[in-house]
Design a protein around this motif. Structure first.
Motif, PDB file in Angstrom:
ATOM      1  N   HIS A 264      51.406  29.842  36.993  1.00 33.93           N
ATOM      2  CA  HIS A 264      52.589  30.703  37.067  1.00 33.93           C
ATOM      3  C   HIS A 264      52.218  31.977  37.826  1.00 33.93           C
ATOM      4  O   HIS A 264      51.238  32.647  37.506  1.00 33.93           O
ATOM      5  N   PHE A 265      53.004  32.286  38.845  1.00 36.93           N
ATOM      6  CA  PHE A 265      52.802  33.497  39.631  1.00 36.93           C
ATOM      7  C   PHE A 265      54.160  34.025  40.040  1.00 36.93           C
ATOM      8  O   PHE A 265      54.997  33.292  40.581  1.00 36.93           O
ATOM      9  N   ASP A 266      54.389  35.285  39.791  1.00 38.11           N
ATOM     10  CA  ASP A 266      55.635  35.940  40.170  1.00 38.11           C
ATOM     11  C   ASP A 266      55.278  37.246  40.860  1.00 38.11           C
ATOM     12  O   ASP A 266      54.676  38.136  40.246  1.00 38.11           O
ATOM     13  N   ALA A 267      55.624  37.356  42.134  1.00 38.88           N
ATOM     14  CA  ALA A 267      55.273  38.556  42.913  1.00 38.88           C
ATOM     15  C   ALA A 267      55.912  39.815  42.356  1.00 38.88           C
ATOM     16  O   ALA A 267      55.492  40.925  42.710  1.00 38.88           O
ATOM     17  N   LEU A 268      56.907  39.678  41.498  1.00 38.64           N
ATOM     18  CA  LEU A 268      57.539  40.836  40.867  1.00 38.64           C
ATOM     19  C   LEU A 268      56.885  41.194  39.533  1.00 38.64           C
ATOM     20  O   LEU A 268      57.303  42.147  38.878  1.00 38.64           O
ATOM     21  N   ASP A 269      55.878  40.438  39.139  1.00 42.13           N
ATOM     22  CA  ASP A 269      55.181  40.668  37.871  1.00 42.13           C
ATOM     23  C   ASP A 269      53.682  40.737  38.150  1.00 42.13           C
ATOM     24  O   ASP A 269      53.004  39.720  38.255  1.00 42.13           O
ATOM     25  N   ALA A 270      53.161  41.951  38.284  1.00 37.30           N
ATOM     26  CA  ALA A 270      51.756  42.132  38.667  1.00 37.30           C
ATOM     27  C   ALA A 270      50.795  41.503  37.673  1.00 37.30           C
ATOM     28  O   ALA A 270      49.677  41.129  38.046  1.00 37.30           O
ATOM     29  N   SER A 271      51.199  41.362  36.413  1.00 33.68           N
ATOM     30  CA  SER A 271      50.293  40.791  35.421  1.00 33.68           C
ATOM     31  C   SER A 271      49.961  39.335  35.708  1.00 33.68           C
ATOM     32  O   SER A 271      48.918  38.827  35.266  1.00 33.68           O
ATOM     33  N   THR A 272      50.820  38.634  36.448  1.00 30.92           N
ATOM     34  CA  THR A 272      50.544  37.223  36.756  1.00 30.92           C
ATOM     35  C   THR A 272      49.488  37.066  37.842  1.00 30.92           C
ATOM     36  O   THR A 272      48.922  35.982  38.000  1.00 30.92           O
ATOM     37  N   GLU A 273      49.204  38.129  38.564  1.00 32.06           N
ATOM     38  CA  GLU A 273      48.258  38.038  39.687  1.00 32.06           C
ATOM     39  C   GLU A 273      46.822  37.850  39.182  1.00 32.06           C
ATOM     40  O   GLU A 273      46.111  36.933  39.615  1.00 32.06           O
ATOM     41  N   GLN A 274      46.372  38.713  38.281  1.00 32.53           N
ATOM     42  CA  GLN A 274      45.022  38.581  37.749  1.00 32.53           C
ATOM     43  C   GLN A 274      44.879  37.289  36.957  1.00 32.53           C
ATOM     44  O   GLN A 274      43.833  36.630  37.015  1.00 32.53           O
ATOM     45  N   ALA A 275      45.917  36.913  36.239  1.00 34.05           N
ATOM     46  CA  ALA A 275      45.867  35.658  35.474  1.00 34.05           C
ATOM     47  C   ALA A 275      45.680  34.467  36.403  1.00 34.05           C
ATOM     48  O   ALA A 275      44.937  33.528  36.074  1.00 34.05           O
ATOM     49  N   TRP A 276      46.335  34.493  37.545  1.00 40.30           N
ATOM     50  CA  TRP A 276      46.192  33.406  38.523  1.00 40.30           C
ATOM     51  C   TRP A 276      44.771  33.383  39.087  1.00 40.30           C
ATOM     52  O   TRP A 276      44.161  32.310  39.189  1.00 40.30           O
ATOM     53  N   ILE A 277      44.243  34.535  39.439  1.00 42.77           N
ATOM     54  CA  ILE A 277      42.872  34.616  39.939  1.00 42.77           C
ATOM     55  C   ILE A 277      41.901  34.062  38.894  1.00 42.77           C
ATOM     56  O   ILE A 277      41.017  33.235  39.199  1.00 42.77           O
ATOM     57  N   ASP A 278      42.061  34.503  37.653  1.00 44.99           N
ATOM     58  CA  ASP A 278      41.151  34.082  36.583  1.00 44.99           C
ATOM     59  C   ASP A 278      41.211  32.565  36.362  1.00 44.99           C
ATOM     60  O   ASP A 278      40.171  31.914  36.177  1.00 44.99           O
ATOM     61  N   ALA A 279      42.417  32.008  36.376  1.00 47.17           N
ATOM     62  CA  ALA A 279      42.565  30.561  36.175  1.00 47.17           C
ATOM     63  C   ALA A 279      41.914  29.779  37.317  1.00 47.17           C
ATOM     64  O   ALA A 279      41.302  28.721  37.107  1.00 47.17           O
ATOM     65  N   THR A 280      42.037  30.313  38.525  1.00 47.56           N
ATOM     66  CA  THR A 280      41.432  29.651  39.690  1.00 47.56           C
ATOM     67  C   THR A 280      39.914  29.638  39.583  1.00 47.56           C
ATOM     68  O   THR A 280      39.267  28.607  39.810  1.00 47.56           O
ATOM     69  N   LEU A 281      39.339  30.773  39.228  1.00 48.55           N
ATOM     70  CA  LEU A 281      37.887  30.851  39.093  1.00 48.55           C
ATOM     71  C   LEU A 281      37.388  29.977  37.943  1.00 48.55           C
ATOM     72  O   LEU A 281      36.311  29.372  38.026  1.00 48.55           O
TER      73      LEU A 281
END
Length: 234
Positions: A55-72
């Motif tokens: 889940h990534f929403d460009a209007l919700d900055a909290s999803t950005e780090q979560a996406w990075i963390d899940a990828t790593l």
């Protein structure tokens, strides 16, 4: 954390259109992909070992780090970042409300800037990190009155791409802006009466993007303007 044997690309706006075409092309040519989408259930491509849908929403900055963390956590590395998510509100710069301005620039400029910051250490560690910015020919010239707010944001996205290219030079990070005209997507077909079959196809852009990602460090490509027809200067 596992370490992928494939190079790993983060791709925003990946559930349909250009994003889906990029994901399919990369998977078919040996990449692993981490797909960031507002609605992950809409992703139709399935390759469990080499694909992650977050889940990534460009209007919700909290999803950005979560996406990075899940990828790593799944792949252990990030080699490329493709900023494909974007919005176009059909409103002129004189008509746009502050809320419409903020929404447009948050999606098209601020989120890509934040995501680039978060991914930067991992792109440096790659040794051949790549960033692709889906800009637009609207980021190189202003045409329709009701696309002027969109054009402002894409000019800014283009400047962001050039800034990242400059900053990343000594770290082996290359950033390229892809600047298409009308593309045969839902957004493209809604903006013009040009038949979809005459427009640039999402698969064509996907091929160009993979080519940019796979070029060696001594080939630094700043921009690729792409149009479905001949236009002065482009």
């Amino acid at each position: 954390m596992t370490k992928s044997t494939r190079k790993v690309a983060l791709l925003s706006g990946a559930s349909r259109g250009i994003g889906a075409a990029i994901a399919a092309n990369l998977l078919a040519h040996g990449w692993a992909v981490s797909l960031g989408c507002r609605t992950p259930s809409e992703v139709e491509i399935s390759d469990g070992d080499n694909q992650l849908v977050s889940h990534f929403d460009a209007l919700d900055a909290s999803t950005e780090q979560a996406w990075i963390d899940a990828t790593l956590a799944k792949f252990g590395r990030i080699d490329a970042l493709i900023h494909n998510a974007g919005i176009m509100l059909p409103v002129s710069v004189l008509e746009a409300s502050d809320a419409e301005f903020d929404r447009t620039f948050n999606v098209n400029v601020k989120s890509p800037m934040r995501m680039s910051r978060l991914a930067w250490p991992h792109l440096q560690a790659s040794g051949s990190g790549r960033i692709v910015m889906m800009s637009s020919l609207s980021g190189k010239r202003v045409k329709g009155e009701h696309s002027t707010l969109y054009a402002m944001s894409k000019y800014a996205a283009l400047a962001l791409a050039h800034s990242l290219r400059k900053i990343g030079d000594n770290s082996g990070i290359r950033c390229t802006a892809i600047c298409p005209g009308f593309v045969a997507t839902d957004m493209g077909t809604a903006l013009t009466e040009v038949p979809a079959e005459k427009m640039t196809q999402p698969e064509d852009l996907a091929h160009l993007i993979r080519t940019v990602l796979e070029l060696p460090n001594n080939a630094s490509i700043a921009e690729i303007p792409v149009n479905w027809t001949v236009e002065d200067n482009y």
